[in-house]
Design an enzyme around this catalytic site. Structure first.
Site, mmCIF file in Angstrom:
data_model
loop_
_atom_site.group_PDB
_atom_site.id
_atom_site.type_symbol
_atom_site.label_atom_id
_atom_site.label_comp_id
_atom_site.label_asym_id
_atom_site.label_seq_id
_atom_site.Cartn_x
_atom_site.Cartn_y
_atom_site.Cartn_z
ATOM 1 N N SER A 439 0.814 -1.207 0.000
ATOM 2 C CA SER A 439 0.000 0.000 0.000
ATOM 3 C C SER A 439 0.849 1.258 0.000
ATOM 4 O O SER A 439 0.323 2.351 -0.153
ATOM 5 C CB SER A 439 -0.955 -0.009 1.192
ATOM 6 N N HIS A 460 -3.780 -3.491 -5.417
ATOM 7 C CA HIS A 460 -3.942 -2.993 -4.056
ATOM 8 C C HIS A 460 -5.391 -3.140 -3.598
ATOM 9 O O HIS A 460 -6.258 -2.374 -4.006
ATOM 10 C CB HIS A 460 -3.496 -1.522 -4.004
ATOM 11 N N GLU A 472 -7.002 -0.850 -6.493
ATOM 12 C CA GLU A 472 -6.112 0.037 -7.245
ATOM 13 C C GLU A 472 -5.123 -0.846 -8.010
ATOM 14 O O GLU A 472 -4.374 -1.610 -7.392
ATOM 15 C CB GLU A 472 -5.354 0.975 -6.299
ATOM 16 N N ASN A 510 -4.961 6.677 -0.623
ATOM 17 C CA ASN A 510 -4.234 7.193 0.532
ATOM 18 C C ASN A 510 -3.725 8.607 0.285
ATOM 19 O O ASN A 510 -3.577 9.400 1.214
ATOM 20 C CB ASN A 510 -3.077 6.262 0.901
HETATM 21 N N1 LIG Z 1 -3.929 -4.093 6.593
HETATM 22 C C1 LIG Z 1 -4.431 -3.306 5.681
HETATM 23 O O1 LIG Z 1 -5.414 -2.604 5.919
HETATM 24 C C2 LIG Z 1 -3.834 -3.280 4.305
HETATM 25 C C3 LIG Z 1 -4.560 -2.731 3.258
HETATM 26 C C4 LIG Z 1 -4.043 -2.753 1.974
HETATM 27 C C5 LIG Z 1 -2.805 -3.294 1.752
HETATM 28 N N2 LIG Z 1 -2.086 -3.813 2.799
HETATM 29 C C6 LIG Z 1 -0.788 -4.394 2.495
HETATM 30 O O2 LIG Z 1 -0.915 -5.813 2.495
HETATM 31 C C7 LIG Z 1 0.297 -6.398 2.936
HETATM 32 C C8 LIG Z 1 0.006 -7.302 4.110
HETATM 33 O O3 LIG Z 1 -0.621 -6.560 5.120
HETATM 34 P P1 LIG Z 1 -1.333 -7.258 6.350
HETATM 35 O O4 LIG Z 1 -2.019 -6.208 7.102
HETATM 36 O O5 LIG Z 1 -2.093 -8.434 5.901
HETATM 37 O O6 LIG Z 1 -0.054 -7.746 7.194
HETATM 38 P P2 LIG Z 1 0.044 -8.813 8.378
HETATM 39 O O7 LIG Z 1 1.126 -8.354 9.243
HETATM 40 O O8 LIG Z 1 -1.298 -9.087 8.940
HETATM 41 O O9 LIG Z 1 0.508 -10.147 7.630
HETATM 42 C C9 LIG Z 1 1.751 -10.300 7.021
HETATM 43 C C10 LIG Z 1 2.083 -11.808 7.023
HETATM 44 O O10 LIG Z 1 3.190 -12.037 6.182
HETATM 45 C C11 LIG Z 1 3.957 -13.082 6.761
HETATM 46 N N3 LIG Z 1 5.314 -13.034 6.192
HETATM 47 C C12 LIG Z 1 6.299 -12.150 6.455
HETATM 48 N N4 LIG Z 1 7.371 -12.428 5.666
HETATM 49 C C13 LIG Z 1 7.029 -13.477 4.877
HETATM 50 C C14 LIG Z 1 7.701 -14.204 3.850
HETATM 51 N N5 LIG Z 1 8.913 -13.876 3.457
HETATM 52 N N6 LIG Z 1 7.049 -15.216 3.265
HETATM 53 C C15 LIG Z 1 5.816 -15.564 3.643
HETATM 54 N N7 LIG Z 1 5.132 -14.896 4.612
HETATM 55 C C16 LIG Z 1 5.739 -13.877 5.223
HETATM 56 C C17 LIG Z 1 3.879 -12.823 8.231
HETATM 57 O O11 LIG Z 1 4.143 -14.019 8.970
HETATM 58 C C18 LIG Z 1 2.449 -12.349 8.386
HETATM 59 O O12 LIG Z 1 1.582 -13.439 8.701
HETATM 60 C C19 LIG Z 1 1.229 -5.255 3.223
HETATM 61 O O13 LIG Z 1 1.994 -5.013 2.094
HETATM 62 C C20 LIG Z 1 0.283 -4.107 3.488
HETATM 63 O O14 LIG Z 1 0.857 -2.851 3.230
HETATM 64 C C21 LIG Z 1 -2.581 -3.824 4.056
#
Ligand SMILES: NC(=O)c1ccc[n+]([C@@H]2O[C@H](COP(=O)([O-])OP(=O)(O)OC[C@H]3O[C@@H](n4cnc5c(N)ncnc54)[C@H](O)[C@@H]3O)[C@@H](O)[C@H]2O)c1
Length: 734
Positions: A439, A460, A472, A510
Site C-alpha cells: 500500500s 492494491h 487500485e 491514501n
Molecule cells: N492491513 C491493511 O489494511 C492493508 C490494506 C491494503 C494493503 N495492505 C498491504 O498488504 C500487505 C500485508 O498486510 P497485512 O495487514 O495483511 O499484514 P500482516 O502483518 O497481517 O501479515 C503479514 C504476514 O506475512 C507473513 N510473512 C512475512 N514475511 C514473509 C515471507 N517472506 N514469506 C511468507 N510470509 C511472510 C507474516 O508471517 C504475516 O503473517 C502489506 O503489504 C500491506 O501494506 C494492508
C-alpha cells in the site's frame, strides 16, 4: 409463436401443448433484458392481446437470456429524462404497464432464473406467483435506493403486499439482493426448484395445487400474516415501525440520502390510502406518490451523483476474459490481507494456495479464509464445498511452477518483499503474473528485484477485502500493458472495480485521504472537539469522520502512511506528533481499545466509545472552520493527483475516492463536490486559509486553471452518457 412477434421483438409467445402460455423476454442485441421504451411497448402489445385470452389458465413469464431474468430499467436512459415531469411520466408508464399484467384474466407466474432486480422484480411482483431456480446467479431485490431513488414501477406498493411490511422494509431500504431460498423464506417467491429447466413445471404445480387465486397475495407464514394484519389495521403501530426504520436510517447516514425517507413515506401512503393489486390500483395514492417522488429524485443531485458513480464503476477497464487464464494462484502472506484475498480468489473459481513463513500465522489465516468463505456461501453448500476444495494452505513454498498468478501480501517492508519476489520469479513459469498488495512501497523499487520487471503489477486491495469493492491496479514505470489488463480482469472476476493508478506515493486513495487525516490530527492538537469534528464531516458527506477513521485504520498504520507522505511531500504534510505519541504509548486505535477514542463494548456487545483525554484544550477550534479546512485540502490534493497523472480523469478520481474511502459519495466524490461548490470559490477559500495558516493551503496550478475556465457553481448536473455508457462526461446544465 405468433405476432406481434417479429424477429427483432423483445417478447415472443410460446403456446405449450397443455395450454400453458409462455411469454419469453429476450431483448435483441443486449446481454441482459432491460425495461426500455421499446421492450415496454412490445410487452404492452402482448398484454393487450392476452387480456382477451379467456381460454388460457396460465401465463408464465420467462427469460431467453442464459443467466438473467430481467435486470430492470436501463440506467443509461435516466440521463435522458430532463425534468421531474418526464421522470414521473416514465414511472407512470411502468406502473400502468404492470397493472395490465396484474389484471390479466389468467394466473400469471414469473419463472425466475438469474438477476431479477429493480424493474425486473417489480414485473415479477405484478404476477400472481413467482418461482425461482436455486442457482447462484438467481438474485432478487430492489437496489433502486443505492441509486438515490424510490423503486418506480410499483415496487413500493407491491412488495409490502407480498411479503409484509417488516420483511419489505429492509429490502427497500438497503437494496440488498436475496438468493432464491432467502426469497422463499420471506414469501417473495412461492417455490424454489433446483435448476432452471424445472421452472415451467414448478409454475404448473404452483397453480394446480389449488393455491390459485386472484387478488392480493398474503405473506406466507402464519406469524407474519398476523403481524401484517395488525400493521395494516392499526395505523399507530405502523407509524411506530416506520419511525423506527427512519431513525435507523438517520443513525447510519444522517439526512444525506433522501431516497430511504421517501420510500418510507410512499409505503405509508400505500397503506393509508390503499392501492390494490390490479389495474384500478394504479390511480390511487401510493402509486401516484411513488411516481411523483421518483420524478423528483431522479433529476435531483444525489441520484445524479450516485448514478454517475454507478455507471463509472460499470465502465471500469478490463474484462473477465483477460483473467480467464488465471486458474491457479499462489498467495504469500496469510495475514489480515493475504487470507482474505486468498478466500476471494477461491470463491471466484481460482485454485488458490495460501502460504506464510510462520506456521501459526498460516493456521490463523487459513481459518479466517475458510470462515470468510463460509459466510459468503452460507446459503449454498455446494458452492461452499467447491470453494473450500479450491483453497489449500501450504507451509512450504511449493507449487509455484504451476501457478498463473503470484501475489505477495507479506509485511510492508521493501527488502523482505524484494527477496521474496526474486525467489518467486525464479520458480514461476514465464507467463505467470506477479502482483504485490503493497500500500505504500515504490513499485519500481520492487520491480528492480525482478529479471523481468514488466510482469510486476500492483493489485492494491482494501480492508476489509470482503466488502471493499475498489482495487487500485498500480502501473509501475515498466509494468506491461498485458499485466495491467490481466490485473483489471482479475479484479472484475472477483466482482471488484479496478482503477488504474500511477506508481506515486500513496497511489490515489491514501493520497487524497492523507490531508483529511493529517489536518484532523493538527486540529486535535489545536484542541478541536473530536466528536463534533467527526459529526460535522459525516454530515458533509464523508463516510467516516477523520478521527474515528484514524482509530479504525489503526494509528500505527496511519503513522506509517503519514511518514510515507511526509517523505514525499514535506511541505504539505508536517508531523504534528499527536499520532506518534499515541502509538508510542501503545494506543493504536480501536484494535488496542484506545486511540483518539476509548473503545469498549456494552454487556450486550454494542460498540461504545468516548473521546480519550489527550490533554488538549478542547473546543477552542470552530468546527465549521475545521470542516472547511479538511475538505478544501482534500479537493486541492485531488487536483494535485490529477496534475501528476496518478489517475487520468476526474471521473476515475471520484470513483476511486468514493469506493475506496467513502469521500463525499452523495456529492459525487471530491472533484464533483469541488465543482458543485464552484472552483473559483474553492480557490478563493484556499487562498484565504493560506494567508492564515501557510503553504499547505497552496492551490495547485491545475486547480487555478480549472477555476478560470469553469469558475462558478455548475450544479445541478446533467449526465451526458455515450451510447455504450462508457464515455461518460459531465457538463453543466445551462
Ligand atoms: N492491513 C491493511 O489494511 C492493508 C490494506 C491494503 C494493503 N495492505 C498491504 O498488504 C500487505 C500485508 O498486510 P497485512 O495487514 O495483511 O499484514 P500482516 O502483518 O497481517 O501479515 C503479514 C504476514 O506475512 C507473513 N510473512 C512475512 N514475511 C514473509 C515471507 N517472506 N514469506 C511468507 N510470509 C511472510 C507474516 O508471517 C504475516 O503473517 C502489506 O503489504 C500491506 O501494506 C494492508
Amino acid at each position: 409463436v405468433n405476432s406481434p412477434a417479429s424477429p427483432t421483438s423483445p417478447f415472443s409467445l410460446v403456446e405449450h401443448a397443455d395450454g400453458l402460455l409462455e411469454l419469453r423476454f429476450d431483448l435483441p442485441g443486449e446481454k441482459v433484458n432491460l425495461l426500455r421504451a421499446d421492450s415496454m411497448d412490445a410487452l404492452e402489445q402482448w398484454l393487450e392481446r392476452l387480456a382477451s385470452r379467456r381460454d388460457a389458465r396460465l401465463l408464465v413469464v420467462t427469460s431467453g437470456k442464459p443467466d438473467v431474468f430481467v435486470a430492470g430499467a436501463d440506467v443509461r436512459a435516466f440521463a435522458t429524462l430532463a425534468d421531474a415531469a418526464s421522470a414521473r411520466a416514465a414511472s407512470r408508464r411502468g406502473q400502468t404497464l404492470f397493472a395490465k399484467l396484474a389484471a390479466l384474466p389468467m394466473a400469471t407466474v414469473a419463472a425466475i432464473h438469474g438477476a431479477c432486480v429493480g424493474g425486473g422484480l417489480e414485473l415479477a411482483l405484478a404476477c400472481t406467483w413467482r418461482v425461482a431456480s436455486d442457482e447462484r446467479v438467481t438474485r432478487l431485490g430492489l437496489p433502486e435506493v443505492l441509486l438515490g431513488i424510490v423503486p418506480g414501477f410499483g415496487g413500493t406498493q407491491r412488495l409490502p403486499r407480498v411479503v409484509g411490511l417488516t420483511a419489505a422494509l429492509p429490502l427497500l431500504l438497503t437494496g440488498r439482493l436475496l438468493s432464491a431460498r432467502a426469497a422463499r423464506r420471506i414469501g417473495l417467491v412461492d417455490e424454489v426448484v433446483v435448476a432452471k429447466e424445472d421452472l415451467l413445471d414448478a409454475a404448473r404445480r404452483v397453480v394446480s395445487q389449488g393455491r390459485l387465486r386472484r387478488g392480493p397475495p398474503r405473506p406466507p407464514r402464519r406469524g407474519a400474516r398476523l403481524v401484517e394484519a395488525l400493521l395494516r389495521g392499526v395505523a399507530p403501530l405502523r407509524a411506530f415501525v416506520l419511525r423506527r426504520a427512519a431513525a435507523a436510517v438517520r443513525a447510519k447516514t444522517g439526512d444525506l440520502y433522501p431516497a430511504p425517507f421517501a420510500i418510507l413515506e410512499v409505503v405509508e401512503v400505500g397503506y393509508a390510502r390503499g392501492g390494490g393489486h390490479g389495474d384500478a390500483a394504479v390511480a390511487t395514492g401510493g402509486f401516484e406518490r411513488e411516481a411523483q417522488l421518483l420524478g423528483e429524485q431522479l433529476v435531483g443531485p444525489v441520484s445524479r451523483n450516485l448514478v454517475r458513480l454507478f455507471e463509472l464503476s460499470e465502465a471500469a477497464p478490463g474484462s473477465r476474459d483477460d483473467a480467464r487464464s488465471i486458474e491457479r494462484a499462489f498467495v504469500a502472506g496469510a495475514g489480515q490481507m493475504g487470507a482474505a484475498i486468498a478466500a476471494s480468489f477461491a470463491g471466484a473459481g481460482v485454485r488458490t494456495r495460501l502460504h506464510d513463513a510462520s506456521s501459526p500465522a498460516l493456521a490463523r489465516g487459513s481459518a479466517r479464509a475458510r470462515d470468510s468463505l463460509a459466510r459468503r456461501f452460507r446459503e449454498d453448500r455446494r458452492a461452499l464445498r467447491d470453494a473450500l476444495d479450491r483453497f489449500e494452505p501450504s507451509a512450504a513454498r511449493v507449487g509455484l511452477a504451476r501457478s498463473d498468478l503470484f501475489l505477495e501480501a507479506i509485511v510492508e517492508q521493501l527488502e523482505p518483499k524484494r527477496a521474496l519476489l526474486a525467489e518467486a520469479e525464479a520458480a514461476l513459469r514465464s507467463g505467470a503474473l506477479i502482483a504485490t498488495n503493497t500500500s505504500s512501497l515504490d513499485l519500481d523499487a520492487l520491480a528492480a528485484a525482478l529479471a523481468r520487471p514488466e510482469r510486476l503489477v500492483g493489485v492494491h486491495f482494501f480492508h476489509p477485502v470482503e466488502s471493499m469493492r475498489l482495487v487500485e491496479v498500480v502501473r509501475g514505470a515498466r509494468t506491461s500493458g498485458d499485466a495491467v489488463a490481466r490485473a483489471c480482469g482479475l479484479a472484475k472476476r472477483l466482482g471488484k472495480v479496478p482503477v488504474v493508478v500511477a506508481n506515486r506515493p500513496g497511489f490515489l486513495v491514501n493520497r487524497v485521504l492523507a490531508p483529511y487525516l493529517l489536518e484532523a490530527e493538527r486540529l486535535v492538537a489545536e484542541g478541536v472537539d473530536v466528536v463534533a469534528l467527526d459529526r460535522t464531516l459525516r454530515e458533509a458527506g464523508m463516510a467516516m469522520g477523520p478521527v474515528e477513521l484514524l482509530d479504525e485504520v489503526g494509528l500505527d498504520v496511519a503513522l506509517h502512511v503519514g511518514d510515507v507522505m511526509r517523505a514525499a511531500f514535506p511541505s504539505r504534510f508536517e508531523d504534528v506528533g499527536v499520532v506518534r505519541r499515541l502509538v508510542a504509548s501503545g494506543a493504536l486505535g480501536r484494535k488496542s481499545g484506545r486511540g483518539f477514542y476509548v473503545h469498549a463494548r456494552t454487556r450486550r456487545g454494542a460498540a461504545l466509545r468516548r473521546p480519550a483525554e489527550l490533554g488538549a484544550t478542547g473546543g477552542a477550534v470552530d468546527v465549521a472552520e475545521a470542516r472547511e479546512r479538511t475538505l478544501l485540502l482534500v479537493v486541492a490534493e485531488s487536483w494535485r493527483a490529477l496534475e501528476e497523472r496518478v489517475v487520468a480523469t476526474e471521473d476515475e478520481l471520484d470513483l476511486a475516492a468514493s469506493l475506496g474511502a467513502g469521500i463525499l459519495v452523495p456529492h459525487g466524490g471530491p472533484t464533483r463536490w469541488g465543482r458543485t461548490q464552484g472552483l473559483a470559490r474553492v480557490v478563493e477559500r484556499l487562498d484565504a486559509w493560506r494567508a492564515r495558516l501557510g503553504a499547505r493551503f497552496d492551490a495547485p496550478e491545475s486547480l487555478r486553471r480549472a477555476a478560470a475556465t469553469s469558475p462558478s457553481c455548475v450544479g445541478p448536473h446533467r449526465l451526458d452518457a455515450g451510447r455504450t455508457g462508457s464515455a461518460l462526461r459531465w457538463r453543466p446544465s445551462t
